[in-house]
Design a protein around this motif. Structure first.
Motif, PDB file in Angstrom:
ATOM      1  N   ALA A  46      -5.048  -0.653   0.821  1.00  0.00           N
ATOM      2  CA  ALA A  46      -6.048   0.204   0.125  1.00  0.00           C
ATOM      3  C   ALA A  46      -5.623   1.619  -0.012  1.00  0.00           C
ATOM      4  O   ALA A  46      -5.744   2.347  -1.171  1.00  0.00           O
ATOM      5  CB  ALA A  46      -7.524  -0.284   0.238  1.00  0.00           C
ATOM      6  N   GLU A  47      -5.222   2.141   1.197  1.00  0.00           N
ATOM      7  CA  GLU A  47      -4.969   3.636   1.207  1.00  0.00           C
ATOM      8  C   GLU A  47      -3.721   3.998   0.385  1.00  0.00           C
ATOM      9  O   GLU A  47      -3.945   4.791  -0.344  1.00  0.00           O
ATOM     10  CB  GLU A  47      -4.801   3.944   2.666  1.00  0.00           C
ATOM     11  CG  GLU A  47      -6.145   3.883   3.406  1.00  0.00           C
ATOM     12  CD  GLU A  47      -6.027   4.185   4.783  1.00  0.00           C
ATOM     13  OE1 GLU A  47      -7.072   4.744   5.485  1.00  0.00           O
ATOM     14  OE2 GLU A  47      -4.986   4.030   5.255  1.00  0.00           O
ATOM     15  N   TRP A  48      -2.942   3.063   0.750  1.00  0.00           N
ATOM     16  CA  TRP A  48      -1.489   3.283  -0.088  1.00  0.00           C
ATOM     17  C   TRP A  48      -1.598   3.177  -1.647  1.00  0.00           C
ATOM     18  O   TRP A  48      -1.300   4.324  -2.263  1.00  0.00           O
ATOM     19  CB  TRP A  48      -0.498   2.122   0.124  1.00  0.00           C
ATOM     20  CG  TRP A  48       0.884   2.668  -0.371  1.00  0.00           C
ATOM     21  CD1 TRP A  48       1.860   3.085   0.144  1.00  0.00           C
ATOM     22  CD2 TRP A  48       1.392   2.184  -1.590  1.00  0.00           C
ATOM     23  NE1 TRP A  48       3.094   3.355  -0.824  1.00  0.00           N
ATOM     24  CE2 TRP A  48       2.751   2.666  -1.764  1.00  0.00           C
ATOM     25  CE3 TRP A  48       0.893   1.375  -2.609  1.00  0.00           C
ATOM     26  CZ2 TRP A  48       3.258   2.504  -3.133  1.00  0.00           C
ATOM     27  CZ3 TRP A  48       1.537   1.049  -3.980  1.00  0.00           C
ATOM     28  CH2 TRP A  48       2.633   1.799  -4.088  1.00  0.00           C
ATOM     29  N   GLU A  49      -2.253   2.243  -1.902  1.00  0.00           N
ATOM     30  CA  GLU A  49      -2.428   1.987  -3.699  1.00  0.00           C
ATOM     31  C   GLU A  49      -3.343   3.307  -4.165  1.00  0.00           C
ATOM     32  O   GLU A  49      -2.976   3.473  -5.314  1.00  0.00           O
ATOM     33  CB  GLU A  49      -2.922   0.546  -3.890  1.00  0.00           C
ATOM     34  CG  GLU A  49      -3.132   0.255  -5.380  1.00  0.00           C
ATOM     35  CD  GLU A  49      -3.178  -1.182  -5.662  1.00  0.00           C
ATOM     36  OE1 GLU A  49      -3.732  -1.443  -6.713  1.00  0.00           O
ATOM     37  OE2 GLU A  49      -2.748  -1.926  -5.142  1.00  0.00           O
ATOM     38  N   HIS A  50      -4.175   3.399  -3.434  1.00  0.00           N
ATOM     39  CA  HIS A  50      -5.376   4.493  -4.035  1.00  0.00           C
ATOM     40  C   HIS A  50      -4.444   5.801  -4.145  1.00  0.00           C
ATOM     41  O   HIS A  50      -4.428   6.526  -5.128  1.00  0.00           O
ATOM     42  CB  HIS A  50      -6.665   4.645  -3.107  1.00  0.00           C
ATOM     43  CG  HIS A  50      -7.368   5.863  -3.475  1.00  0.00           C
ATOM     44  ND1 HIS A  50      -7.756   6.047  -4.526  1.00  0.00           N
ATOM     45  CD2 HIS A  50      -7.872   6.696  -2.595  1.00  0.00           C
ATOM     46  CE1 HIS A  50      -8.723   7.164  -4.865  1.00  0.00           C
ATOM     47  NE2 HIS A  50      -8.851   7.655  -3.277  1.00  0.00           N
ATOM     48  N   GLY A  51      -3.758   6.035  -2.796  1.00  0.00           N
ATOM     49  CA  GLY A  51      -2.942   7.313  -2.976  1.00  0.00           C
ATOM     50  C   GLY A  51      -1.767   7.363  -3.996  1.00  0.00           C
ATOM     51  O   GLY A  51      -1.604   8.414  -4.484  1.00  0.00           O
ATOM     52  N   CYS A  52      -1.120   6.119  -4.086  1.00  0.00           N
ATOM     53  CA  CYS A  52      -0.143   6.180  -5.215  1.00  0.00           C
ATOM     54  C   CYS A  52      -0.802   6.383  -6.514  1.00  0.00           C
ATOM     55  O   CYS A  52      -0.135   6.995  -7.473  1.00  0.00           O
ATOM     56  CB  CYS A  52       0.544   4.673  -5.055  1.00  0.00           C
ATOM     57  SG  CYS A  52       1.865   4.452  -6.192  1.00  0.00           S
ATOM     58  N   ARG A  53      -1.608   5.522  -6.968  1.00  0.00           N
ATOM     59  CA  ARG A  53      -2.382   5.644  -8.348  1.00  0.00           C
ATOM     60  C   ARG A  53      -2.917   6.936  -8.764  1.00  0.00           C
ATOM     61  O   ARG A  53      -2.673   7.303  -9.688  1.00  0.00           O
ATOM     62  CB  ARG A  53      -3.298   4.399  -8.458  1.00  0.00           C
ATOM     63  CG  ARG A  53      -2.857   3.187  -8.633  1.00  0.00           C
ATOM     64  CD  ARG A  53      -4.142   2.123  -8.859  1.00  0.00           C
ATOM     65  NE  ARG A  53      -3.753   0.694  -8.841  1.00  0.00           N
ATOM     66  CZ  ARG A  53      -2.728   0.175 -10.035  1.00  0.00           C
ATOM     67  NH1 ARG A  53      -2.535   0.975 -11.059  1.00  0.00           N
ATOM     68  NH2 ARG A  53      -2.443  -0.971 -10.117  1.00  0.00           N
ATOM     69  N   ALA A  54      -3.580   7.593  -7.709  1.00  0.00           N
ATOM     70  CA  ALA A  54      -4.327   9.128  -7.944  1.00  0.00           C
ATOM     71  C   ALA A  54      -5.116   8.745  -9.162  1.00  0.00           C
ATOM     72  O   ALA A  54      -4.510   9.625 -10.400  1.00  0.00           O
ATOM     73  CB  ALA A  54      -2.890  10.028  -7.917  1.00  0.00           C
ATOM     74  N   GLY A  55      -5.770   7.918  -9.664  1.00  0.00           N
ATOM     75  CA  GLY A  55      -6.567   8.002 -10.656  1.00  0.00           C
ATOM     76  C   GLY A  55      -6.029   7.244 -11.851  1.00  0.00           C
ATOM     77  O   GLY A  55      -6.865   6.825 -12.712  1.00  0.00           O
ATOM     78  N   THR A  56      -4.721   6.631 -11.766  1.00  0.00           N
ATOM     79  CA  THR A  56      -4.410   5.747 -12.807  1.00  0.00           C
ATOM     80  C   THR A  56      -4.371   4.356 -12.827  1.00  0.00           C
ATOM     81  O   THR A  56      -4.911   3.906 -11.513  1.00  0.00           O
ATOM     82  CB  THR A  56      -2.711   6.053 -12.878  1.00  0.00           C
ATOM     83  OG1 THR A  56      -2.061   5.892 -12.094  1.00  0.00           O
ATOM     84  CG2 THR A  56      -2.648   7.729 -13.237  1.00  0.00           C
ATOM     85  N   LYS A  57      -4.321   3.687 -13.568  1.00  0.00           N
ATOM     86  CA  LYS A  57      -4.205   2.296 -13.760  1.00  0.00           C
ATOM     87  C   LYS A  57      -3.200   1.540 -14.265  1.00  0.00           C
ATOM     88  O   LYS A  57      -3.067   0.448 -14.626  1.00  0.00           O
ATOM     89  CB  LYS A  57      -5.607   1.876 -14.575  1.00  0.00           C
ATOM     90  CG  LYS A  57      -6.859   2.320 -13.947  1.00  0.00           C
ATOM     91  CD  LYS A  57      -7.549   1.656 -12.642  1.00  0.00           C
ATOM     92  CE  LYS A  57      -8.597   2.130 -12.104  1.00  0.00           C
ATOM     93  NZ  LYS A  57      -9.040   1.883 -10.735  1.00  0.00           N
ATOM     94  N   THR A  58      -2.302   2.417 -14.591  1.00  0.00           N
ATOM     95  CA  THR A  58      -0.918   1.931 -15.010  1.00  0.00           C
ATOM     96  C   THR A  58       0.252   1.199 -14.120  1.00  0.00           C
ATOM     97  O   THR A  58      -0.169   1.027 -13.041  1.00  0.00           O
ATOM     98  CB  THR A  58      -0.034   2.981 -16.015  1.00  0.00           C
ATOM     99  OG1 THR A  58      -0.186   4.176 -15.072  1.00  0.00           O
ATOM    100  CG2 THR A  58      -1.037   3.271 -17.370  1.00  0.00           C
TER     101      THR A  58
END
Length: 253
Positions: A163-175
């Motif tokens: 979850a930390e990796w994905e949230h950090g990677c996305r930075a608010g995006t959903k693409t």
């Protein structure tokens, strides 16, 4: 004297891509949390590693600091005393380059746990893991094949959770990628098989995401902390983000 005419000349260079609304919102959230906690958005540890404050969201309950760059070969060697990387200075592909700034690779999940504990010790923090090594191997006998790991928790360094990796990677995006949906969008943000020239590259050469994190897609994979289910339904340690040798799709969030 002479009167010399002058005119403005448009500077050459890549066009500035405006941030998407969701990226602006993510950056504002990051700034707001930094102000709320009275902490800097970016900090640096004693080793010189830079870390970015990541606000809570998308399954992450608390703010945390995440490495601005992938761990470099130079940082790994300072902490661990060896460098297992395929793309080290002895590799003919990169022999004339400063590979100390390249990301470290060829490290197991257990090696990463040991790195976190040793880094915590250097920084005066309590080790996050209890690590009991049962088998070492590798070309110098220092890498870990088998071990028992128990999470102790606390203030020490740890491998990012999924979850930390994905949230950090996305930075608010959903693409598909934090930079967009199309594979060609990735060229400005990641080293992968279309542009890597068959090797890793110095960290931070491509563009960052809205949280100020680099190489979340491509260059080298990043381990997740917990056991997850792979495509075949088996439980295993998995890594995210894709690497220099992967097609774009393998680098997707």
């Amino acid at each position: 004297g002479k009167i010399v005419g002058a005119k403005w000349v448009k500077a050459e260079g890549p066009p500035i891509v405006p941030m998407k609304p969701e990226e602006i919102a993510a950056k504002k959230l990051q700034d707001d949390w930094a102000a709320k906690l009275k902490l800097p958005v970016e900090t640096e540890n004693k080793l010189g590693m830079k870390l970015r404050l990541i606000p809570p969201g998308d399954g992450v309950a608390k703010p945390f600091y995440l490495g601005k760059y992938e761990v470099t070969q130079g940082e790994w060697e300072k902490v661990m005393g060896y460098n297992p990387s395929k793309f080290g200075w002895k590799n003919v592909l990169v022999a004339a380059m400063d590979t100390s700034k390249f990301p470290v690779e060829m490290v197991s999940w257990y090696d990463s746990v040991e790195f976190c504990n040793k880094l915590s010790e250097r920084e005066g923090l309590k080790a996050y893991y209890e690590l009991t090594v049962t088998k070492r191997s590798g070309k110098d006998g220092k890498q870990i094949d088998e071990a028992e790991v128990k999470i102790l928790g606390g203030s020490g360094y740890h491998i990012p959770t999924d979850a930390e990796w994905e949230h950090g990677c996305r930075a608010g995006t959903k693409t598909r990628y934090h930079c967009g949906e199309k594979d060609e969008d990735l060229l400005e943000y990641a080293w992968f098989n279309k542009n890597s020239e068959g090797r890793t590259h110095t960290v931070g050469e491509k563009k960052s995401n809205a949280f100020g994190l680099y190489d979340m897609h491509g260059n080298v994979d990043e381990w997740n902390e917990e056991m997850l289910t792979n495509a075949k339904g088996a439980r295993e340690r998995v890594h995210r983000g894709g690497d220099w040798n992967d097609p774009a799709g393998y680098c997707a969030v």
